[in-house]
Scaffold this active site. Sequence first.
Site, PDB file in Angstrom:
ATOM      1  N   LYS A 132       0.843  -1.218   0.000  1.00 28.91           N
ATOM      2  CA  LYS A 132       0.000   0.000   0.000  1.00 28.91           C
ATOM      3  C   LYS A 132       0.860   1.243   0.000  1.00 28.91           C
ATOM      4  O   LYS A 132       2.034   1.228   0.387  1.00 28.91           O
ATOM      5  CB  LYS A 132      -0.929   0.032   1.224  1.00 28.91           C
ATOM      6  CG  LYS A 132      -0.241  -0.049   2.604  1.00 28.91           C
ATOM      7  CD  LYS A 132       0.282   1.247   3.174  1.00 28.91           C
ATOM      8  CE  LYS A 132       1.008   1.062   4.494  1.00 28.91           C
ATOM      9  NZ  LYS A 132       1.859   2.178   4.904  1.00 28.91           N
TER      10      LYS A 132
ATOM     11  N   ASP B   3      -2.203  -2.241   9.931  1.00 30.54           N
ATOM     12  CA  ASP B   3      -2.343  -2.200   8.467  1.00 30.54           C
ATOM     13  C   ASP B   3      -2.901  -3.506   7.893  1.00 30.54           C
ATOM     14  O   ASP B   3      -3.152  -3.588   6.694  1.00 30.54           O
ATOM     15  CB  ASP B   3      -0.982  -1.929   7.809  1.00 30.54           C
ATOM     16  CG  ASP B   3      -0.482  -0.505   8.053  1.00 30.54           C
ATOM     17  OD1 ASP B   3      -1.306   0.362   8.418  1.00 30.54           O
ATOM     18  OD2 ASP B   3       0.723  -0.269   7.877  1.00 30.54           O
TER      19      ASP B   3
END
Length: 312
Positions: A21, A148
């Site tokens: 990401k 995350d």
Amino acid sequence: MTLTPVAPLPEHEVRVRAPGKVNLSLRVGPREDDGYHAVSTVFQAVSVFEEVVATPSEQRTLTVSGPQAELVPTDGSNLALRAAALLADRAGIDDGVHLHLHKGVPVAGGMAGGSADAAATLVACDALWRTGLSRDDLLELAAELGSDVPFSLAGHTAVGSGRGHLLTPALSRGEFHWAFAVQDRGLSTADVYAAFDDLHGTALVPDQDDDVPLMQALRAGDPRALGAALHNDLQMAALELDPGLAEPLAVAQDAGALGVVVSGSGPTVAALGRSRQHALVLAAAFTASGVADRVLTAAGPVAGARVVSSTD
Ligand code: ATP
């Protein structure tokens, strides 16, 4: 009568891919009593992938390949093994598994490679062990493993609040094209947050309204507006710990990047191109100037952790 030996059945194998990401925006609040910082962030999953192959085994074991594989622990501290153990515990399963991680996401690079491994392992072991857990159950386990990890499971584009683990999907049109300047030296997320505390104390308070232009840029599929709206509160702290990061930031700007930002806690630098072709130009500029140990190009958004093949 002679019996012909029967060919062994193909080993049951589940192969899962999970993306890295980039934080398009990362706004960080002061350190709270539990030691964590509340954040308001906008994640985009990009086409730099971790691959996890899960096969049945007596024990729970792990091997790793790919660039920087030697930097990844293979003992119980590895997030993938922790994910397998947590899933087994919650599902009341006692089976072993062998996990092979092929790492495409930079290690300790601020692109959530370890989190992607954990998310991929949850999906792979869920399929291998047929736990019957729901997607929401997996998201809950993901949040226990790290801030995350839920986003690595969900993918696409999302706003993260809390520690980044409370997700709201965000609308995004079209594809955005990135070049990443990767460093062999990693940055510890904990060190970067400590430097952030020294720099800002309680001065910054995250406010999602600050990301209104960014959300508009995503909805419109407008890379120029997105480039102008990229933001990372941790960037100054990462630069304080690793002043050399100013170089890839400057190189990308000189090469006409629409925006350039340190990814998460760094040290990867993410530069947004006008097109796939322009992202290749930015990557070439990183390479030619010698400011990166490795260069990647990618597009986003892409889907979260998902099975790509299964022999069963
Ligand atoms: P984030 O962006 O979430 O801060 P990161 O991408 O900067 O994470 P990771 O590559 O996920 O960092 O890993 C950080 C550290 O965690 C590594 O230096 C390593 O010691 C440890 N680690 C544990 N499990 C893994 C894993 N599966 N892959 C990589 N590192 C792992």
